[in-house]
Design a protein around this motif. Sequence first.
Motif, PDB file in Angstrom:
ATOM      1  N   TYR A   1       8.507  43.223  49.370  1.00 43.48           N
ATOM      2  CA  TYR A   1       7.258  43.839  48.940  1.00 43.48           C
ATOM      3  C   TYR A   1       7.567  45.163  48.274  1.00 43.48           C
ATOM      4  CZ  TYR A   1       7.600  47.163  52.798  1.00 43.48           C
ATOM      5  OH  TYR A   1       8.018  48.154  53.632  1.00 43.48           O
ATOM      6  N   SER A   2       6.667  45.599  47.422  1.00 45.43           N
ATOM      7  CA  SER A   2       6.823  46.896  46.769  1.00 45.43           C
ATOM      8  C   SER A   2       5.902  47.908  47.425  1.00 45.43           C
ATOM      9  CB  SER A   2       6.486  46.791  45.275  1.00 45.43           C
ATOM     10  OG  SER A   2       6.416  48.071  44.690  1.00 45.43           O
ATOM     11  N   ARG A   3       6.416  49.089  47.669  1.00 42.64           N
ATOM     12  CA  ARG A   3       5.610  50.139  48.287  1.00 42.64           C
ATOM     13  C   ARG A   3       4.511  50.654  47.364  1.00 42.64           C
ATOM     14  NH1 ARG A   3      10.549  50.075  50.150  1.00 42.64           N
ATOM     15  NH2 ARG A   3      10.965  50.376  52.373  1.00 42.64           N
ATOM     16  N   ILE A   4       4.618  50.332  46.084  1.00 46.65           N
ATOM     17  CA  ILE A   4       3.598  50.754  45.142  1.00 46.65           C
ATOM     18  C   ILE A   4       2.339  49.910  45.274  1.00 46.65           C
ATOM     19  CG2 ILE A   4       4.135  49.272  43.155  1.00 46.65           C
ATOM     20  CD1 ILE A   4       3.380  53.049  43.027  1.00 46.65           C
ATOM     21  N   GLY A   5       2.466  48.778  45.992  1.00 45.98           N
ATOM     22  CA  GLY A   5       1.314  47.906  46.204  1.00 45.98           C
ATOM     23  C   GLY A   5       1.142  46.891  45.084  1.00 45.98           C
TER      24      GLY A   5
END
Length: 254
Positions: free
Chosen positions: A126-130
């Motif tokens: 997953y990306s922390r940027i959403g």
Amino acid sequence: MDLGISFEKLVNVMKQLRGPEGCDWDKSQTHESLLPYLIEETYEFIEAVNEKDYEHMKEELGDILLQIIFHAQIASENNNFSIKNIIDDLTDKLVRRHPHVFGDKQGYSYARWEEIKAKEKGEERYSRIGKINKALPALSLARRVQENAADVGFDWTDVTNVAEKVREEVNELLNTKNDEEREEEFGDLLFALVNFSRFLNIDPEISLRKATEKFVKRFRAMEKLIENDGKDFEKMSLNELERYWEAVKGESLR
């Protein structure tokens, strides 16, 4: 009236409207044809919130709920999903994504939230940027991305740094050499301005909407003032129009 009874009554009213003896207009609607109404009602609710008009807020939330019930009924008729499926899935998701409330995990973190969402969708990473919701208006999308980055510590530390970044982007825009560079630098400037608005606790989408509405209101007032003076708008010079514009601005500040 009990909440469950009220909700069931609403669902049954929509079923009747879509039924054989129902309303021709309601029966003709599709997911696609209803989209403009959902967007319109959402913006009308935003306007009511900005005006702190609670009676209007209640009405507009009802209109938004109508759109949800409408879409659910159409989906149910096509055996896609039902309003019960929507409610059950939402309830399960809320519980699942708040383990610090309904489970044994301690505290909230944005990174944990995104990790849970990724696992729900079967994604190993997953990306922390959403997840990027490209359906959002550009200003709202930029703000959401910036907020997501800030939640994991990637953010400016002081508003003066953000203001300096805005000035930097203006200078870069003024020094562009072609249309392609100009478009890119203008986008960077807008992105920096959204960041600036975030530090000032201003929603850029709402702020720009208000500014546009103010411009329209003043422009119409200027037209009326010119008409009252018996002048022809199209034959006036820019300097003359500017004097009327300043006169209207002066009146609006009183």
